[in-house]
Design a protein around this motif. Structure first.
Motif, PDB file in Angstrom:
ATOM      1  N   GLN A1425       0.826  -1.198   0.000  1.00  0.00           N
ATOM      2  CA  GLN A1425       0.000   0.000   0.000  1.00  0.00           C
ATOM      3  C   GLN A1425       0.871   1.263   0.000  1.00  0.00           C
ATOM      4  N   MET A1426       1.939   1.218   0.819  1.00  0.00           N
ATOM      5  CA  MET A1426       2.803   2.381   0.950  1.00  0.00           C
ATOM      6  C   MET A1426       3.480   2.686  -0.390  1.00  0.00           C
ATOM      7  N   THR A1427       4.035   1.639  -0.983  1.00  0.00           N
ATOM      8  CA  THR A1427       4.739   1.816  -2.249  1.00  0.00           C
ATOM      9  C   THR A1427       3.790   2.389  -3.291  1.00  0.00           C
ATOM     10  N   ILE A1428       2.587   1.886  -3.324  1.00  0.00           N
ATOM     11  CA  ILE A1428       1.637   2.358  -4.331  1.00  0.00           C
ATOM     12  C   ILE A1428       1.320   3.837  -4.109  1.00  0.00           C
ATOM     13  N   ARG A1429       1.134   4.211  -2.848  1.00  0.00           N
ATOM     14  CA  ARG A1429       0.804   5.614  -2.573  1.00  0.00           C
ATOM     15  C   ARG A1429       1.919   6.538  -3.034  1.00  0.00           C
ATOM     16  N   THR A1430       3.191   6.097  -2.855  1.00  0.00           N
ATOM     17  CA  THR A1430       4.288   7.001  -3.223  1.00  0.00           C
ATOM     18  C   THR A1430       4.583   6.918  -4.722  1.00  0.00           C
ATOM     19  N   GLN A1431       4.644   5.719  -5.258  1.00  0.00           N
ATOM     20  CA  GLN A1431       5.118   5.554  -6.635  1.00  0.00           C
ATOM     21  C   GLN A1431       4.055   5.858  -7.685  1.00  0.00           C
ATOM     22  N   PHE A1432       2.788   5.613  -7.363  1.00  0.00           N
ATOM     23  CA  PHE A1432       1.758   5.779  -8.389  1.00  0.00           C
ATOM     24  C   PHE A1432       0.903   7.007  -8.081  1.00  0.00           C
ATOM     25  N   GLU A1433       1.593   8.057  -7.593  1.00  0.00           N
ATOM     26  CA  GLU A1433       0.842   9.220  -7.128  1.00  0.00           C
ATOM     27  C   GLU A1433       0.008   9.840  -8.242  1.00  0.00           C
ATOM     28  N   ASP A1434       0.625   9.975  -9.420  1.00  0.00           N
ATOM     29  CA  ASP A1434      -0.078  10.696 -10.484  1.00  0.00           C
ATOM     30  C   ASP A1434      -0.865   9.767 -11.399  1.00  0.00           C
ATOM     31  N   CYS A1435      -0.962   8.490 -11.045  1.00  0.00           N
ATOM     32  CA  CYS A1435      -1.685   7.549 -11.918  1.00  0.00           C
ATOM     33  C   CYS A1435      -3.108   7.356 -11.409  1.00  0.00           C
ATOM     34  N   THR A1436      -3.922   6.820 -12.309  1.00  0.00           N
ATOM     35  CA  THR A1436      -5.270   6.436 -11.894  1.00  0.00           C
ATOM     36  C   THR A1436      -5.148   5.065 -11.236  1.00  0.00           C
ATOM     37  N   VAL A1437      -5.632   4.934 -10.002  1.00  0.00           N
ATOM     38  CA  VAL A1437      -5.533   3.637  -9.327  1.00  0.00           C
ATOM     39  C   VAL A1437      -6.933   3.133  -9.012  1.00  0.00           C
ATOM     40  N   LEU A1438      -7.228   1.896  -9.434  1.00  0.00           N
ATOM     41  CA  LEU A1438      -8.494   1.268  -9.046  1.00  0.00           C
ATOM     42  C   LEU A1438      -8.138   0.140  -8.094  1.00  0.00           C
ATOM     43  N   THR A1439      -8.685   0.174  -6.877  1.00  0.00           N
ATOM     44  CA  THR A1439      -8.383  -0.892  -5.927  1.00  0.00           C
ATOM     45  C   THR A1439      -9.645  -1.656  -5.605  1.00  0.00           C
ATOM     46  N   ILE A1440      -9.583  -2.987  -5.746  1.00  0.00           N
ATOM     47  CA  ILE A1440     -10.702  -3.795  -5.275  1.00  0.00           C
ATOM     48  C   ILE A1440     -10.368  -4.128  -3.844  1.00  0.00           C
ATOM     49  N   ALA A1441     -11.126  -3.548  -2.920  1.00  0.00           N
ATOM     50  CA  ALA A1441     -10.699  -3.595  -1.527  1.00  0.00           C
ATOM     51  C   ALA A1441     -11.427  -4.667  -0.763  1.00  0.00           C
ATOM     52  N   HIS A1442     -10.696  -5.334   0.103  1.00  0.00           N
ATOM     53  CA  HIS A1442     -11.319  -6.292   1.006  1.00  0.00           C
ATOM     54  C   HIS A1442     -11.245  -5.762   2.429  1.00  0.00           C
ATOM     55  N   ARG A1443     -10.259  -4.869   2.658  1.00  0.00           N
ATOM     56  CA  ARG A1443     -10.135  -4.271   3.987  1.00  0.00           C
ATOM     57  C   ARG A1443     -10.312  -2.770   3.810  1.00  0.00           C
ATOM     58  N   LEU A1444     -11.362  -2.278   4.428  1.00  0.00           N
ATOM     59  CA  LEU A1444     -11.762  -0.896   4.125  1.00  0.00           C
ATOM     60  C   LEU A1444     -10.714   0.127   4.536  1.00  0.00           C
ATOM     61  N   ASN A1445      -9.913  -0.177   5.576  1.00  0.00           N
ATOM     62  CA  ASN A1445      -8.982   0.859   6.048  1.00  0.00           C
ATOM     63  C   ASN A1445      -8.005   1.267   4.956  1.00  0.00           C
ATOM     64  N   THR A1446      -7.783   0.420   3.939  1.00  0.00           N
ATOM     65  CA  THR A1446      -6.825   0.800   2.899  1.00  0.00           C
ATOM     66  C   THR A1446      -7.402   1.867   1.979  1.00  0.00           C
ATOM     67  N   ILE A1447      -8.725   1.975   1.910  1.00  0.00           N
ATOM     68  CA  ILE A1447      -9.268   2.906   0.913  1.00  0.00           C
ATOM     69  C   ILE A1447      -9.964   4.100   1.549  1.00  0.00           C
ATOM     70  N   MET A1448      -9.854   4.250   2.869  1.00  0.00           N
ATOM     71  CA  MET A1448     -10.571   5.347   3.525  1.00  0.00           C
ATOM     72  C   MET A1448     -10.065   6.716   3.052  1.00  0.00           C
ATOM     73  N   ASP A1449      -8.807   6.775   2.554  1.00  0.00           N
ATOM     74  CA  ASP A1449      -8.298   8.085   2.126  1.00  0.00           C
ATOM     75  C   ASP A1449      -8.333   8.240   0.605  1.00  0.00           C
ATOM     76  N   TYR A1450      -9.085   7.366  -0.091  1.00  0.00           N
ATOM     77  CA  TYR A1450      -9.139   7.454  -1.556  1.00  0.00           C
ATOM     78  C   TYR A1450     -10.037   8.605  -1.981  1.00  0.00           C
ATOM     79  N   THR A1451      -9.877   9.016  -3.270  1.00  0.00           N
ATOM     80  CA  THR A1451     -10.707  10.111  -3.782  1.00  0.00           C
ATOM     81  C   THR A1451     -12.181   9.749  -3.718  1.00  0.00           C
TER      82      THR A1451
END
Length: 1487
Positions: A1425-1451
């Motif tokens: 999760q950390m790597t994705i947040r830093t490395q793919f900052e300017d990309c469009t990211v679609l996450t299929i989430a199973h644990r909600l805490n990972t996506i609470m800060d998504y757009t």
């Protein structure tokens, strides 16, 4: 003689040199009258002996037997009492009597007509009556009696007709005809097969063999004992006598022989086999009669004055001799092959029984694979050897006889020919050795190709998502290229050996004739010499070729024999080492002063064990790893060697091993384990062992077929099934070897409470529990603490705590671990918002904390073809049942019935005759032009062969002037030229054919591979991988290595047969009349045989593998089988499986005999007519032509026989082409690239996504998974996708990659419609981190960058970002670190990181992240999760989430429900809206 008769005994003028031959009265009344009686008296002693030993009950007196009794009264009555239904001895006797009476009959009539009145009226009349009677007797004796009275009642539904068939029917195998007809009408099935004869069943054979083997062992043991006695006596008597003593020691060594398994085999099977050898002897002698008759026939043709009946007699004799030879030969084969079959049954049975009795130390000396090989490979060697074992003495005999006759004809010049033959032997064997080396090399390539294919098919979805197919396709083709190169080399060698094989007889004849003619010009080559020698050379060819083969076979078999003997001589477990009767009252188990080891030669692993277990108590055995806990359990079962002391166990035992042993049967059968079913007890058992929930997940409930070694169950499930088996058995004593280690802690608690503990199902039984779980110890009655194989202390929990010794220390060590263990699952629970504690979740069970089961689980899910396995975020604590239902739309699991369905699907393509179109397809693959060229070359070769022989026959007719022949040099030259031309054409021909075959193999494989890479994913979801792999392994193997040689043989025999016909018709045109009926007969036999034998072969191969899989299962579960006392039952199952297999093997053998006799009869008719027409047309024929046509006819039987076999082989194997074609033509997905439609280089630059009214379904005929989606995602947004299982989350990703094609609507990326561009253009511009990390075997570098697009620096950088750098740089081979198959040598977390590295390396504007369902360790998850947040900052990211805490800060968050958009907004707004998302967040404790 003349004195005895009172008239002349033999008068050649009366008998031979006349047109109307007759025998002298003296000859008639002596020799002819005596022949039948001499035969009967000489056969009688042997026959009576046989009858004495062969009693089948007696036959009730019938009218038939009353009539028969008139003459050979006593013998017939004795036979009747002995239950012989049809007597061969008597049929032959009557036949001889009739034959001998025909002469006198004819001469009596002749003399009467000559004199015009009857001389001795009384003798005349009685003779006529006698003649009539013996003819009637002959006819009557051909009918068979009713089955014997009082014979054991045959309960078989479908007994083999052989037992009750008559002598003639057995001789010609007529009794098999019914099956041939049945098989021709419709393909044979299991139920149509006859049951085995009593003498061929495992029960009978294994019993005999075991008896002989035990006797052999006993004899050896006796001898050993005797020598020891002798030795000791000597020692006592002659203390000072040195030499004497030494002598005894030497003798002792000699005596002390090992028991020989060979002796046991000989005693059991020898006598039966010798009957076959006797037939072989007769056949060998008969073989040499026809060449002699040929020379007589040629002499007859030359001699124009000879009476015509001579010729007819010779023709008749030739025919009779050939027919006899056929009958005798096939009897010989029948006896030998049946011996081979019995050998296999016997050896298999003995090995199976032994494997259940050997000690553990013996078992360790050989792997399971090796033991199974003993049964499959080594036993098979014996079977293969039996057919030709008689060649050991028969080949030298034939060679000797042939040389003797040749020497008579041609004198010493024969040696030249023999020299050539002998020189060809090393040439052939050199080729054979080289070919074998090539085969090994080719097997290596083949294995690696199949392994790679297996992986590709396993990870095909990932390959599609990454668009990596081209790279892998290249790898496969590379291996294939090497494989075909080796094939090509061995094809060159094979064509050389074909050349040698075909030219051999010719070269031999050439050298012999050339030497013969050149040595002395008085040596004249006439027809008689030439053609008789040719037929003798043809006889020589076979034994010379067979001898080296038989010798190498014997060498191989002797190795096998040694291996089997060694296995059978291993030590066996002592059944009496655990006392079961005598025991102190009130106790269930007592062990006093016992010391145990795993093998006599190993040091004891348990020392001075003393323990008493009261009946009905629960005893825990604890201790550090490796202190002997499992050994103690094994010792109680009697699996270890008891060195001293006493062990007693009272009552029946149930045993749960540490590694669960699961049979390949239904789940229910695994639990019942041969007990009578009792529904209530069964349900209680399932309930107690927490198996109810698992049954709901398995596709067929408790009828689910469990794969070998329990492959489709997780570790925890296997352990619970094993426990359920013990609970169901209702035994007195339970030995539980750590059954709680493989399951999760809350399951362990459930099982302890419900099954093992004080209130469990087993309360009141004696239970011994080996455990590591400290939490259960306070509840047990006694605790035994083991330290280094000794009991250090015993007592209750409280007592031991007070003593504060080893046990207290053990508690301190383990308590820490235990806490952590306890915690982990609960953490997972909170994370995943799983179900309430008490409902057992499949998920925690599947995520058993070990990577292995995870792998197994993945395989299982793949087998069920459940595409999206994303259970996990189940809100509202719904029950497992509900989740399973919801999972349906994703990809329905195959319906139950799949087992039968699958088999039927695989088989449908393979019954009935093969269509011509398949042959045409193969010809197209070879290339039609080549096919024609090959046929043309074959015609040329046969023309050359005929030419050479016609030239020879012309040469033999060259007139003899002054005792010499002219132009011999020219004659030899032309003969040599024609012969060598033939050889050359053969060479070219087999070259071309081999090249064509390899060509075809290349094209067919390439087409198959190409298609399989282009096949849509849905095909792989519905087709088991095994079926596709089968096409790549077995069918490709057939096309590579089976079809070309078969075609070669077929064409060879076909053209030989045709050229024979041409030669005979050319020399005697009358023969054309007979060809049509013979051809029709031949054709019918061939059709009947092919249909039947093909199906029998198929049934045989289907029923063969269960024997071996059952055996390997037994070997691995021997201790469990012994503990539950099921040895006898398992032996019976094995015997049954062997018998089932032999049931289809035996008719297969007989069908070959049946065919042989019928086809050879056609061949014998050809000989008869060739000779007959030669006699009829002898005025217009010269000797050379007759020699030519008859010697051709004598050879034709072999090629006719082989032609049918080859047709059958070809039809069986050409199916492979059809099967490969079928899979090369399945529908394909859209093209990878579309010319002129490729998107710009930097596309997608913004990363905008738009779904327009988008719907999709998995496959035709299924419901929509996504229904009319409309949404827009801006570049650089982070979107979380949530929803219940089956809401269509994974489907969204699959749509973006066009793994699923739209049902309607479209998706645009940066304004480009994705449905209009090539698949690779699309897939290579998107990045995905898939749910299950799939790795391929190969280097790490290949796994990251299969196309070698990136530099090493880039790869290292990515590894650093994905936190793998430390691991990779610590490996000696760095980037070239070899990943094993499926990435087994990396942990699951590391594999997940490799997938992350792939994504970072590709780094496109759109990233799709499909979170792993089973919580991989949270650490890895956070890293990702950390790597994705830093490395793919300017990309469009679609996450299929199973644990909600990972996506609470998504757009934004997209909530899917049932394939439609339920909510789509920022997380904060959604929580405020109190909708579905709010409910989920609340469950997760985030709101």
């Amino acid at each position: 003689m003349e004195a005895f008769c009172g008239s002349r005994f033999w008068d050649s003028n009366l008998t031979i040199h006349t047109d109307n031959p007759d025998l002298t009265p003296c000859f008639q009344n002596t020799i002819l009258a005596w022949i039948p009686s001499i035969y009967l008296w000489s056969a009688l002693p042997f026959y009576l002996l046989y009858l004495k030993h062969n009693k089948r009950g007696y036959i009730v007196l019938s009218v038939l037997s009353r009539f028969k009794t008139l003459l050979a009264t006593l013998l017939i009555q004795y036979e009747r009492l002995r239950g012989v239904q049809s007597s061969g001895v008597l049929i032959i006797f009557w036949f001889l009597s009739v034959l001998c009476a025909v002469g006198p009959f004819r001469s009596k009539i002749m003399s009467t007509t000559a004199q015009g009145h009857v001389n001795e009226r009384f003798r005349f009349t009685t003779f006529y009556i006698y003649f009539a009677l013996i003819i009637v007797e002959l006819i009557l004796s051909c009918f068979k009696e009713k089955p014997p009275f009082f014979s054991p009642v045959n309960t078989d539904t479908n007994p083999c007709p052989e037992l009750n068939s008559g002598f003639l029917s057995r001789l010609t195998f007529w009794w098999f005809t019914s099956m041939a007809i049945h098989g021709y009408k419709k393909p044979l099935e299991e139920k149509d097969l006859w049951s085995l004869n009593e003498d061929d069943t495992s029960k009978t054979i294994v019993q005999q063999l075991s008896k002989e083997w035990d006797r052999e062992k006993a004899e050896c043991k006796q001898k050993e004992d005797v020598t020891y006695m002798k030795k000791s006596n000597h020692m006592l008597n002659h203390v000072d006598d040195g030499p004497e003593e030494a002598e005894v020691l030497i003798r002792d060594k000699k005596h002390n022989r090992k028991p020989s398994f060979l002796k046991a085999l000989l005693r059991t099977f020898g006598p039966y086999f010798l009957i076959g050898s006797f037939f072989k002897l007769i056949q060998d002698l008969l073989t040499f009669v026809n060449p002699q008759l040929l020379s007589v026939l040629i002499g007859f043709i030359k001699n124009k004055d000879a009476p015509a009946w001579w010729g007819f007699l010779i023709a008749a004799l030739m025919f009779v001799c050939a027919v006899l030879q056929t009958l005798v030969l096939h009897q010989h084969f029948q006896y030998c092959i049946v011996t081979g079959m019995r050998l296999r049954t016997g050896i298999t049975g003995v090995i199976y029984r032994k494997s259940l009795a050997i000690t553990n130390s013996a078992k360790r000396s050989s792997t399971i694979g090796e033991i199974v090989n003993l049964m499959s490979v080594d036993a098979q060697r014996f079977t293969d050897l039996m057919t030709f074992l008689n060649m050991l003495w028969s080949a030298p005999l034939q060679i000797f006889l042939a040389l003797y006759f040749l020497w008579q004809a041609l004198g010493p010049s024969v040696l030249a020919g023999v020299a050539v033959m002998v020189l060809l032997i090393p040439f052939n064997s050199a080729i054979a050795i080289k070919t074998r080396a090539f085969q090994v090399e080719q097997m290596r390539y083949k294995d690696s190709r199949i392994k790679l294919m297996n992986e590709i098919l396993g990870g095909i979805k990932v390959l599609k998502l990454y668009a990596w197919e081209p790279s892998f396709s290249e790898k496969v083709l590379e291996i294939r290229k090497n494989e075909l190169q080796v094939l090509k080399k061995s094809a060159y060698l094979n064509s050389l050996s074909t050349f040698a094989w075909i030219s051999a007889p010719f070269l031999v004849a050439l050298t012999t004739f050339a030497v013969y003619v050149s040595v002395d010009e008085k040596n004249i080559l006439d027809a008689e010499k030439a053609f008789v020698s040719l037929s003798l050379f043809n006889i020589l060819k076979f034994p010379l070729n067979m001898l080296p083969q038989v010798i190498s076979n014997i060498a191989q078999t002797s190795v096998s024999l040694k291996r089997i003997q060694q296995f059978l001589s291993h030590d066996e477990l002592d059944p009496n080492c655990v006392e079961t009767k005598v025991i102190a009252p009130g106790n269930a188990i007592s062990v006093t002063n016992a010391t145990f080891s795993w093998g006599k030669e190993l040091k004891p692993s348990l020392k001075d064990i003393n323990m008493l277990v009261p009946s009905g108590s629960l005893v825990a055995i604890v201790g550090q790893v490796g202190c002997g806990k499992s050994s103690l359990v094994s010792a109680l079962l009697g699996e270890m060697e008891k060195l001293e002391g006493e062990v007693a166990v009272k009552g029946s035992v149930a045993y749960v091993p540490q590694q669960a042993w699961i049979q390949n049967a239904t789940l229910k059968d695994n639990i019942l384990f041969g007990q009578a079913p009792n529904e209530e007890k069964y349900q209680n058992t399932l309930e107690a062992c927490a198996l109810k929930t698992d049954l709901e997940v398995l596709p067929g409930g408790d009828q689910t077929e469990i794969g070998e070694k329990g492959i489709n169950l997780s570790g925890g499930q296997r352990q619970r099934v094993s426990l359920a088996r013990a609970v169901y058995s209702g035994s007195d004593i339970y030995l539980l070897d750590d059954p709680l280690s493989a399951v999760d802690s809350h399951v362990a608690k459930h099982i302890f409470d419900k099954v093992i503990g004080p209130d469990g199902v087993l309360k009141g039984k004696t239970r011994i529990l080996v455990t590591h779980g400290i939490s259960f110890l306070p509840q047990v009655d006694h605790i035994v603490v083991l330290v280094d194989g000794k009991i250090s202390e015993m007592g209750s929990y409280q007592d031991l705590l007070k003593q504060n010794k080893a046990f207290a220390e053990f508690l301190r060590n383990y308590a820490l671990d235990e806490d952590i263990e306890e915690d982990e699952p609960t953490m997972v629970e909170e994370e995943e918002v799983l179900l309430a504690e008490d409902t057992l979740s499949i998920h925690t069970d599947l995520a058993d904390n070990e990577p292995v089961t995870n792998e197994v689980r993945k395989q299982f899910l793949r087998q069920l073809s459940v595409v999206s396995s994303e259970g996990g975020e189940c809100p509202n604590k719904m029950s497992t049942k509900r989740r399973v239902c919801e999972k349906k739309p994703a990809e329905p699991p195959l319906p139950r019935k799949n087992a039968n369905e699958k088999l039927i699907q695989a088989e449908t393509t393979e019954t009935g005759t093969v269509k011509l179109s398949v042959f045409w397809q193969y010809m197209k693959a070879v290339s039609p032009v080549l096919s024609l060229v090959i046929c043309f070359l074959y015609c040329c070769q046969n023309a050359a062969a005929i030419g050479a022989n016609v030239w020879l026959s012309d040469w033999t007719n060259e007139p003899v002037i002054n005792g010499t022949q002219h132009n011999t040099a020219m004659r030899i030259g032309v003969y040599a030229a024609l012969g060598l031309l033939q050889g050359l054409i053969v060479l070219i021909c087999s070259f071309t054919l081999a090249m064509g075959g390899i060509n075809a193999a290349r094209t067919l494989h390439a087409a198959l591979l190409e298609n399989k890479f282009h096949t849509p994913q849905s095909f792989y979801d519905t087709t088991p991988t095994g079926r596709i792999i089968n096409r790549f392994s077995k069918d490709i193997y057939v096309i590579d290595e089976v079809i070309p040689p078969t075609i070669l043989m077929f064409l060879g025999t076909f053209f030989t047969s045709v050229s024979t016909m041409i030669v005979i018709i050319a020399s005697t045109p009358l023969f054309a009349v007979v060809i049509v009926p013979l051809a029709i007969l031949y054709f019918f036999v061939q059709r009947f045989y092919v249909a039947t034998s093909r199906q029998l072969k198929r049934l045989e191969s289907v029923s063969r593998s269960p024997i071996y899989s059952h055996f390997s299962e037994t070997v691995s579960g021997a201790s469990v089988i012994r503990a539950y006392r099921r040895v006898k039952a398992f032996v019976d199952i094995s015997d049954l499986k062997v018998d089932e297999n032999q049931k289809s093997y035996y008719p297969g053998i007989v069908s070959n005999r049946w065919l042989g006799i019928r086809v050879e009869f056609v061949g014998n008719c050809i000989v008869l007519f060739a000779a007959l027409f030669a006699v009829i047309g002898r005025n217009s024929l010269n000797a050379g032509l007759v020699g030519l046509s008859v010697s051709y006819a004598l050879q034709v039987t072999l090629s006719l026989n082989w032609m049918v076999r080859m047709t059958s082989e070809l039809e069986t194997n050409i199916v492979a082409v059809e099967r490969i074609k079928e899979y090369s033509e399945t529908e394909t997905e859209a093209p990878w690239t579309i010319e002129g439609k490729s998107p710009p280089e930097d596309w997608p630059s913004k990363g905008e996504l738009e779904f327009v009214n988008y719907s999709v379904r998995y496959r035709k005929g299924l419901d929509l998974v996504l229904k009319g989606l409309n949404l827009q995602v801006h570049g650089g947004e982070k979107i979380g996708i949530v929803g219940r299982t089956g809401a269509g989350k994974s489907s969204m990703t699959l749509c973006l990659f066009r793994i699923l094609e739209a049902a309607k609507g479209e998706i645009k990326i940066d304004g480009v419609k994705i449905s209009e561009i090539g698949l690779h253009d699309l897939r290579s511009r998107l990045t995905i981190i898939p749910q299950d990390p799939v790795l391929f075997s190969g280097t790490l570098r290949m796994n990251l960058d299969p196309f070698n697009k990136y530099s090493d620096e880039e790869i290292w950088k990515v590894l650093e970002l994905s936190h793998l750098k430390r691991f990779v740089s610590s490996q000696p081979s760095m980037l070239d670190y070899e990943c094993s198959e499926g990435g087994e040598n990396l942990s699951v977390g590391q594999r997940q990181l490799v997938c992350l590295a792939r994504a970072l390396l590709r780094k496109t504007r759109i990233l799709i992240l499909d979170e792993a369902t089973a919580a991989i360790d949270l650490e890895t998850d956070d890293l990702i999760q950390m790597t994705i947040r830093t490395q793919f900052e300017d990309c469009t990211v679609l996450t299929i989430a199973h644990r909600l805490n990972t996506i609470m800060d998504y757009t934004r968050v997209l909530v899917l429900d049932n394939g439609t958009i339920a909510e789509f907004d920022t997380p904060a707004n959604l929580i405020a809206a109190k909708g579905i998302f709010y409910g989920m967040a609340k469950d997760a404790g985030l709101a």
